[in-house]
Design a protein around this motif. Structure first.
Motif, short mmCIF file in Angstrom:
data_model
loop_
_atom_site.label_atom_id
_atom_site.label_comp_id
_atom_site.label_asym_id
_atom_site.label_seq_id
_atom_site.Cartn_x
_atom_site.Cartn_y
_atom_site.Cartn_z
N ARG A 179 36.68 -14.39 -54.12
CA ARG A 179 37.27 -14.22 -52.79
C ARG A 179 38.79 -14.34 -52.85
NH1 ARG A 179 32.41 -17.06 -51.54
NH2 ARG A 179 33.49 -19.07 -51.44
N THR A 180 39.29 -15.17 -53.76
CA THR A 180 40.74 -15.24 -53.96
C THR A 180 41.27 -13.90 -54.44
OG1 THR A 180 40.68 -17.61 -54.47
CG2 THR A 180 42.59 -16.38 -55.24
N LEU A 181 40.55 -13.29 -55.37
CA LEU A 181 40.95 -11.97 -55.86
C LEU A 181 40.93 -10.94 -54.72
CD1 LEU A 181 41.67 -9.90 -58.01
CD2 LEU A 181 39.23 -9.77 -58.61
N VAL A 182 39.89 -10.97 -53.91
CA VAL A 182 39.80 -10.02 -52.80
C VAL A 182 40.95 -10.22 -51.82
CG1 VAL A 182 38.40 -9.31 -50.82
CG2 VAL A 182 37.30 -9.75 -53.02
N ARG A 183 41.32 -11.47 -51.56
CA ARG A 183 42.44 -11.75 -50.68
C ARG A 183 43.73 -11.15 -51.22
NH1 ARG A 183 41.62 -16.63 -50.41
NH2 ARG A 183 40.47 -16.62 -48.42
N ARG A 184 43.92 -11.26 -52.52
CA ARG A 184 45.12 -10.69 -53.15
C ARG A 184 45.07 -9.16 -53.11
NH1 ARG A 184 45.32 -14.52 -58.60
NH2 ARG A 184 45.85 -16.49 -57.54
N LEU A 185 43.90 -8.61 -53.35
CA LEU A 185 43.76 -7.15 -53.35
C LEU A 185 44.06 -6.57 -51.97
CD1 LEU A 185 40.54 -6.72 -55.52
CD2 LEU A 185 42.88 -6.11 -56.17
N ALA A 186 43.71 -7.28 -50.92
CA ALA A 186 43.95 -6.79 -49.57
C ALA A 186 45.44 -6.56 -49.31
CB ALA A 186 43.39 -7.78 -48.55
N LYS A 187 46.29 -7.22 -50.11
CA LYS A 187 47.74 -7.08 -49.94
C LYS A 187 48.33 -5.96 -50.78
CE LYS A 187 48.22 -12.04 -48.99
NZ LYS A 187 48.81 -13.32 -49.45
N VAL A 188 47.57 -5.47 -51.78
CA VAL A 188 48.14 -4.47 -52.69
C VAL A 188 47.41 -3.13 -52.65
CG1 VAL A 188 49.06 -6.21 -54.25
CG2 VAL A 188 46.77 -5.30 -54.66
N VAL A 189 46.18 -3.11 -52.12
CA VAL A 189 45.45 -1.85 -52.00
C VAL A 189 46.16 -0.96 -50.99
CG1 VAL A 189 43.34 -0.85 -51.05
CG2 VAL A 189 43.19 -2.70 -52.72
N HIS A 190 46.27 0.31 -51.29
CA HIS A 190 47.04 1.22 -50.45
C HIS A 190 46.22 1.74 -49.27
CE1 HIS A 190 49.32 2.18 -54.44
NE2 HIS A 190 49.72 1.07 -53.88
N PRO A 191 46.77 1.71 -48.06
CA PRO A 191 46.08 2.28 -46.90
C PRO A 191 46.29 3.79 -46.82
CG PRO A 191 48.15 1.30 -46.21
CD PRO A 191 48.02 1.04 -47.69
N ALA A 192 45.39 4.47 -46.12
CA ALA A 192 45.43 5.93 -46.05
C ALA A 192 46.53 6.46 -45.14
CB ALA A 192 44.08 6.46 -45.59
N ASP A 193 47.18 5.59 -44.36
CA ASP A 193 48.26 6.08 -43.51
C ASP A 193 49.59 6.15 -44.24
OD1 ASP A 193 48.76 3.37 -43.70
OD2 ASP A 193 49.29 3.12 -41.58
N ASP A 194 49.60 5.77 -45.51
CA ASP A 194 50.82 5.92 -46.31
C ASP A 194 51.02 7.41 -46.56
OD1 ASP A 194 52.80 6.02 -48.25
OD2 ASP A 194 52.08 4.24 -49.29
N VAL A 195 52.07 7.96 -45.98
CA VAL A 195 52.26 9.41 -46.04
C VAL A 195 53.08 9.85 -47.25
CG1 VAL A 195 52.05 9.72 -43.56
CG2 VAL A 195 54.31 9.23 -44.54
N THR A 196 53.33 8.93 -48.17
CA THR A 196 54.03 9.31 -49.39
C THR A 196 53.25 10.43 -50.08
OG1 THR A 196 54.75 7.03 -49.65
CG2 THR A 196 54.98 8.46 -51.57
N ASP A 197 53.95 11.38 -50.66
CA ASP A 197 53.31 12.51 -51.33
C ASP A 197 52.31 11.99 -52.37
OD1 ASP A 197 52.57 14.74 -52.71
OD2 ASP A 197 54.60 15.44 -53.13
#
Length: 445
Positions: free
Chosen positions: A43-61
């Motif tokens: 769960r600690t790993l999941v908490r960290r991943l929630a901060k670095v996983v990219h959301p789909a609204d990132d409009v970067t190419d």
């Protein structure tokens, strides 16, 4: 819940980018499989991943953007401490797992789970991190981010890693430009590459939204866990490139006919130019142009004289063809990535290297999307009018298969096709939304 209609727009800020956005091109990356030995560390790993996983609204190419995604097997969700009532609310195919459904999928003989690479297919795989970057240096930076996220957590163990990369010519191990045709998802903000096909309802790929039947697929409960999630299929597919080349050589009169025969099997020329638009010769300019190389339908080629009805590309996406079942109910977002060194040009004997594709597909209905495509469109010929034929490229030819190439005045029947693609292992994963990652991280023992 499975019959209600959801009209709200896609919550792109809560959906993992890897579920909707294309991978970089070119790319270098890895599929990193992990086991969770301690729920708290998990769960600690999941908490960290929630901060670095990219959301789909990132409009970067997406062609220049690094992609970082996280997904979990059913065994992984158990290991994280997800409550029993929530675990029971997931799709039955996901709960059972890919290995348990081998018979339905055609994973028998050389594809059977007992022949898979360990630990693929087993309960030792709890999660996967998919990292894809536009170049090697950026991938190394992403890999380092993953390392520092995991390294101090003794309860997390790496159990398998598969590096992937795009060759210099951008082609897969069979020598073909790949990954061209993808469904356009309504509300995702990604323009269609084929104006002849209307966008597919988002509920075909993302849970909690209306699908092509006008309903909403069952969402794992509570709502925060399932909504904006999706199911991810990963299969490690070994490609026998030497057998492919030998078969072409043995069944063609020269290099030009080898190329034509290969194109008829695949449904496209090596450049990516579709037979539907360029039936007589390759057109590299067309193949490399994303504004044109997917703009076609099959309605004017019902007999398959340009592109054989049973070819690999036409089976995987029949478009407007008249086949059994509603095509739009079986679409997949595919994310194949190449692994292993290319077999040197002209070599006809296998060199023992591990090469092929990490097949990855996003869908909301495992049964009627991935499993249907695998069992019916790849593993059966009834819907193309050839019951004894399977997909000539990706199918399992247990008794050396056949493939029909329509032509005038007499069709050609290819015989004794060997198996070119072997499944070395795979899993069904759940790709949670970002809110779900935070919910999982906050679970108590």
């Amino acid at each position: 819940m499975g019959t209600e209609t959801e009209t709200a727009p896609l919550e792109l800020d809560d959906i993992q980018a890897g579920a909707l956005r294309g991978r970089p091109n070119p790319y270098a990356g890895a599929f990193l499989f992990l086991r969770i030995d301690d729920p708290q560390d998990g769960r600690t790993l999941v908490r960290r991943l929630a901060k670095v996983v990219h959301p789909a609204d990132d409009v970067t190419d997406p062609l220049t953007q690094t992609s970082f995604s996280a997904a979990f097997t059913h065994a992984g969700l158990c290991a994280l401490g997800v409550p029993e009532e929530s675990l029971a609310s997931f799709a039955p195919e996901f709960v059972q797992g890919m290995a348990a459904r081998a018979g339905l999928l055609g994973d028998v003989g050389p594809n059977a789970p007992e022949r898979w690479e360990s630990p693929l297919g087993s309960d030792d795989v709890h999660m996967v991190l998919v990292m894809l970057a536009p170049n090697r240096p950026q991938f190394e930076q992403t890999l380092e981010l993953a390392r520092v996220t995991i390294d101090d957590l003794d309860g997390i163990t790496g159990v398998y890693r598969q590096d992937v990369f795009s060759p210099a010519d951008g082609r897969n191990s069979f020598g073909f430009n790949d990954g061209i045709s993808q469904p356009c998802v309504e509300g995702a903000g990604i323009p269609p590459t084929n104006p002849g096909e209307r966008p597919v309802k988002p509920g075909e790929f993302i849970l909690g939204y209306e699908d092509e039947t006008g309903s909403v697929a069952p969402v794992p409960q509570p709502e925060v866990l399932g909504r904006n999630g999706s199911y991810l299929v990963i299969r490690k597919l070994y490609t026998d490139v030497a057998a492919w080349r030998r078969y072409l050589r043995e069944n063609a009169s020269g290099t030009d006919e080898e190329t034509l025969l290969a194109a008829k099997i695949v449904g496209r020329w090596p450049s990516g130019a579709p037979l539907a638009l360029s039936p007589d010769e390759d057109d590299p300019e067309l193949g490399s142009d994303p504004s044109r190389n997917n703009v076609f339908l099959y309605g004017d080629d019902d007999k398959g004289l340009k592109c054989p009805v049973g070819s690999h590309a036409r089976r995987m996406n029949p478009r407007d063809a008249q086949v059994v079942g509603e095509i739009r109910l079986h679409r997949l977002i595919r994310r194949a990535a190449t692994f292993g060194p290319a077999l040197p040009e002209g070599v006809l004997e296998d060199d023992g290297a591990d090469r092929g594709l990490m097949f990855a597909a996003i869908n909301a209905h495992l049964g009627r999307q991935f499993e249907f495509v695998q069992a019916q469109w790849i593993g059966d010929g009834k819907f193309v009018g050839a019951p004894d034929e399977v997909d000539p490229l990706a199918g399992a030819h247990e008794d050396h298969g056949t493939f029909t190439v329509p032509r005038r005045p007499i069709r050609r029947r290819l015989r004794d096709l060997p198996t070119f693609v072997v499944n070395r292992g795979g899993h069904y994963f759940f790709v949670p939304g970002l809110s779900a990652l935070r919910w999982i991280a906050d679970l108590a023992d």
